[in-house]
Enzyme design. Structure first.
Site, PDB file in Angstrom:
ATOM      1  N   HIS A 197      -1.281  22.748  44.714  1.00  0.00           N
ATOM      2  CA  HIS A 197      -0.436  21.946  43.426  1.00  0.00           C
ATOM      3  C   HIS A 197      -1.189  21.676  42.660  1.00  0.00           C
ATOM      4  O   HIS A 197      -1.239  21.833  41.508  1.00  0.00           O
ATOM      5  CB  HIS A 197       0.457  21.483  44.895  1.00  0.00           C
ATOM      6  CG  HIS A 197       1.500  21.976  45.066  1.00  0.00           C
ATOM      7  ND1 HIS A 197       2.891  21.429  45.471  1.00  0.00           N
ATOM      8  CD2 HIS A 197       1.707  23.418  44.963  1.00  0.00           C
ATOM      9  CE1 HIS A 197       4.131  22.062  45.729  1.00  0.00           C
ATOM     10  NE2 HIS A 197       3.279  23.541  45.150  1.00  0.00           N
ATOM     11  N   CYS A 506       8.590  33.864  42.622  1.00  0.00           N
ATOM     12  CA  CYS A 506       7.948  32.686  41.729  1.00  0.00           C
ATOM     13  C   CYS A 506       6.332  31.992  42.276  1.00  0.00           C
ATOM     14  O   CYS A 506       6.055  31.244  42.077  1.00  0.00           O
ATOM     15  CB  CYS A 506       8.796  31.390  42.017  1.00  0.00           C
ATOM     16  SG  CYS A 506       9.099  31.364  43.528  1.00  0.00           S
TER      17      CYS A 506
HETATM   18  C1  PEP Z   1       4.978  29.524  47.356  1.00  0.00           C
HETATM   19  O1  PEP Z   1       5.287  29.744  48.553  1.00  0.00           O
HETATM   20  O2  PEP Z   1       4.951  30.265  46.747  1.00  0.00           O
HETATM   21  C2  PEP Z   1       5.698  28.683  46.331  1.00  0.00           C
HETATM   22  C3  PEP Z   1       6.409  28.887  45.080  1.00  0.00           C
HETATM   23  O3  PEP Z   1       6.293  27.483  46.517  1.00  0.00           O
HETATM   24  P1  PEP Z   1       4.804  26.335  46.928  1.00  0.00           P
HETATM   25  O4  PEP Z   1       3.906  26.934  45.673  1.00  0.00           O
HETATM   26  O5  PEP Z   1       5.064  24.242  45.585  1.00  0.00           O
HETATM   27  O6  PEP Z   1       5.099  25.928  47.724  1.00  0.00           O
END
Ligand code: PEP
Ligand code: MG
Length: 588
Positions: A197, A506
């Site tokens: 993240h 996403c």
């Molecule tokens: C994912 O897991 O692809 C997602 C978009 O959520 P995050 O990256 O915040 O876990």
């Protein structure tokens, strides 16, 4: 004499070039080191005096409390610590190092403690050896009083003048959320991965980042000039004039290439054969919404609301009203475009203090909708704030880490229950993230319950392949092209199409033009990505034929391995490169 032009190579995970002064932060040891600018020495000495005064009163208080409740003998331990605190070899020496070496108090304290340790070890005296524990205790107390209540890196960046390059073993997302990024030009880490993240945040803020450098925190000294190239993974310590010029040139070239993509911002995305594709943006910091609009996004496909929590943790919590204001502003800024807000998805590692207190820190612990169903207070407050904000724009609520239709229904009922107390809310679409194999495998059932589906490939890949997405030792195995992943994606696309619900992707896969083409072939028509990727993906989509993508995708799901899939994708890559060569723009 310091060497110039020392080159290191890591993994470039956020494109762009940067030059800045190093701030070195080692999280494990909680060390932060930097050199003081002229004129800041006195302030640093004052910081030490204040920390010493606070430490003294804490120790006096503990000592008298222990004397009262336990006994004089035990209280003597703290009396000894008080003497240690005033020893010229400790605080006196720290003060001297601040003045003579012009280094920050935390660093000076670290050095003074090391010196005392070697004295204690040299003396070979049993009594002195026993004092080592007291020394660590006093040192730790003094260090935490130097930066009360704040992470050292966060307060350090606050104090220093930019441009800075953060050099760290690892920067946790919760710390990243609190950093003043306006002063930070680059990020360089010992470890890390493209879907961590912190890296996702750096990318969306346009901060070049290089990770996986091993022991870069041991090689770079605070205050050194660092050049970072987040595309090639190159890092140069103390670049000479020639290297600096090369870097400036690279920055200009990248700027020019991005400029060429400007004309695409207002154009809807479509493949060469005219298949329309929807491109939304991911967002981590609500105040960065202008990046989303500038990139020409059709809406926000994923707002990672947990970053709000990270910031609020240092400010003593996040109220319903504060959340309402943030969501309202976001919806208003984006209107009439849709804004998909994902409810808090904070793993326990993100709640370090709380998790530590409870003694369980497993990475895959209580999170997503399970956490929502268990400690529903945080969830309830968030849902209330969201529903109150809903009339100000086009809100969609997205639930993370759903594993089954029944679980989704349970959360949906909870939302319906909460909405009874919120006046004048129309229906707000509630969607499910598909980010664990269980959800992908039951996407047809989920599509009956949820208003829309959004695939989080970052987690879907990690859970399908059993590879921790933040573990850089396994990053070579973290492979979006694995046929198993592609089959799950196809299942979701099929379920989405049959149900007539909206479905999109996403995860970070959606920011890679070639993988977007593959997913178009699998049946996806909507993607959400980091804002800077939108024009790049648009340009690449315009170069490919969706029917060819479909043929390739059909082959890809029956492939034996990712390498084969990679080979099958080459005609699409060639088509993209041909356009880049023609127009001189970057497709990747
Ligand atoms: C994912 O897991 O692809 C997602 C978009 O959520 P995050 O990256 O915040 O876990
Ligand atoms: Mg996820």
């Amino acid at each position: 004499m310091t060497r110039t032009n020392v080159r290191l190579n890591g993994r470039g995970v956020a494109e762009g070039t940067a030059i800045g002064r190093a701030v070195v932060a080692v999280r494990e040891a909680r060390q932060v080191r930097y050199r003081l600018a002229t004129g800041k020495v006195d302030r640093e000495r004052q910081r030490l005096r204040s920390a010493r005064a606070v430490t003294r009163s804490q120790l006096e208080e503990i000592s008298s409390r222990v004397a009262r409740t336990v006994g004089q003998a035990q209280a003597a331990i703290f009396a000894a610590q008080l003497l240690m605190l005033d020893d010229p070899m400790l605080t006196g020496r720290v003060d001297e190092l601040i003045r003579s070496e012009r280094i920050n108090a935390d660093w000076a304290l670290e050095l003074a403690i090391d010196e005392l340790h070697s004295v204690f070890a040299r003396e070979g005296d049993a009594w002195l050896r026993e004092r080592v524990g007291d020394l660590a205790d006093v040192g730790g107390r003094l260090a935490s009083n130097l930066r009360p209540g704040r992470d050292p890196l966060v307060s350090l960046v606050q104090e220093l003048d930019g441009p800075l390059v953060v050099v760290a073993d690892e920067v946790s997302p919760s710390i990243a959320a609190q950093l003043d990024w306006s002063k930070v030009r680059g990020l360089v880490c010992d470890v890390g991965s493209p879907t961590h993240h912190t890296v996702i945040l750096a990318r969306s803020l346009g901060i070049p980042a290089v990770v996986g450098l091993g022991s870069v925190t041991q090689m770079i000294l605070p205050g050194q000039t660092i050049a970072v190239d987040g595309a090639t993974g190159e890092v140069v310590i103390e670049p000479d004039q020639e290297a600096l010029e090369r870097w400036t040139q690279r920055a200009q070239l990248a700027d020019a290439a991005m400029h060429k993509l400007d004309e695409l911002r207002a154009v809807p995305a479509a493949t060469a054969d005219g298949l329309r594709v929807r491109l939304d943006a991911n967002l981590e910091m609500a105040e960065e919404v202008s990046r989303v609009l500038d990139a020409g996004a059709e809406g926000i496909g994923l707002y990672r609301s947990e970053f709000l929590l990270d910031r609020a943790a240092s400010a003593g919590g996040l109220s319903e009203d504060a959340q309402f204001e943030t969501y309202r502003r976001l919806l208003e800024r984006m209107a009439p475009r849709s804004v998909t807000i994902r409810t808090f998805d904070a793993g326990e590692e993100r709640w370090e203090r709380r998790a530590r207190a409870q003694g369980h820190r497993e990475r895959f612990g209580l999170r997503g909708v399970r956490a929502a169903l268990q400690h529903d207070d945080r969830f309830r407050v968030q849902v209330r704030a969201l529903l109150r904000a809903a009339p100000y724009g086009r809100l969609r609520i997205l639930l993370p880490f759903v594993t089954s239709a029944a679980e989704f229904r349970q959360v949906r009922d909870l939302i319906a229950h909460i909405s009874k107390d919120v006046p004048s809310v129309g229906a707000v679409p509630v969607g499910a993230m598909i980010e664990v194999p269980a959800a992908a495998l039951t996407a047809d059932r989920l599509a009956r319950e949820a208003d829309f589906l959004s695939v989080g490939t970052n987690d879907l890949i990690q859970y399908t392949l059993a590879i921790d997405r933040t573990d850089e030792r396994l990053s070579g195995h973290y492979e979006p092209r694995e046929p198993a992943v592609l089959r799950l994606l196809r299942m979701v696309a099929t379920a989405g199409r049959r149900s007539g619900r909206d479905f999109s992707v996403c995860g970070e896969m959606a920011a890679d033009p070639l993988l977007v083409a593959l997913m178009v072939g699998l049946g996806f028509r909507a993607f959400s990505m980091t804002p800077a990727a939108i024009p790049v993906v648009k340009r690449s989509l315009a170069a490919i034929d969706s029917r060819q993508a479909e043929v390739i995708a059909r082959r890809a799901v029956t492939a034996d391995c990712a390498e084969d899939v990679h080979r099958y994708l080459m005609p699409l890559a060639d088509a993209m490169h041909a356009v880049v060569a023609r127009d001189g723009t970057l497709a990747k």
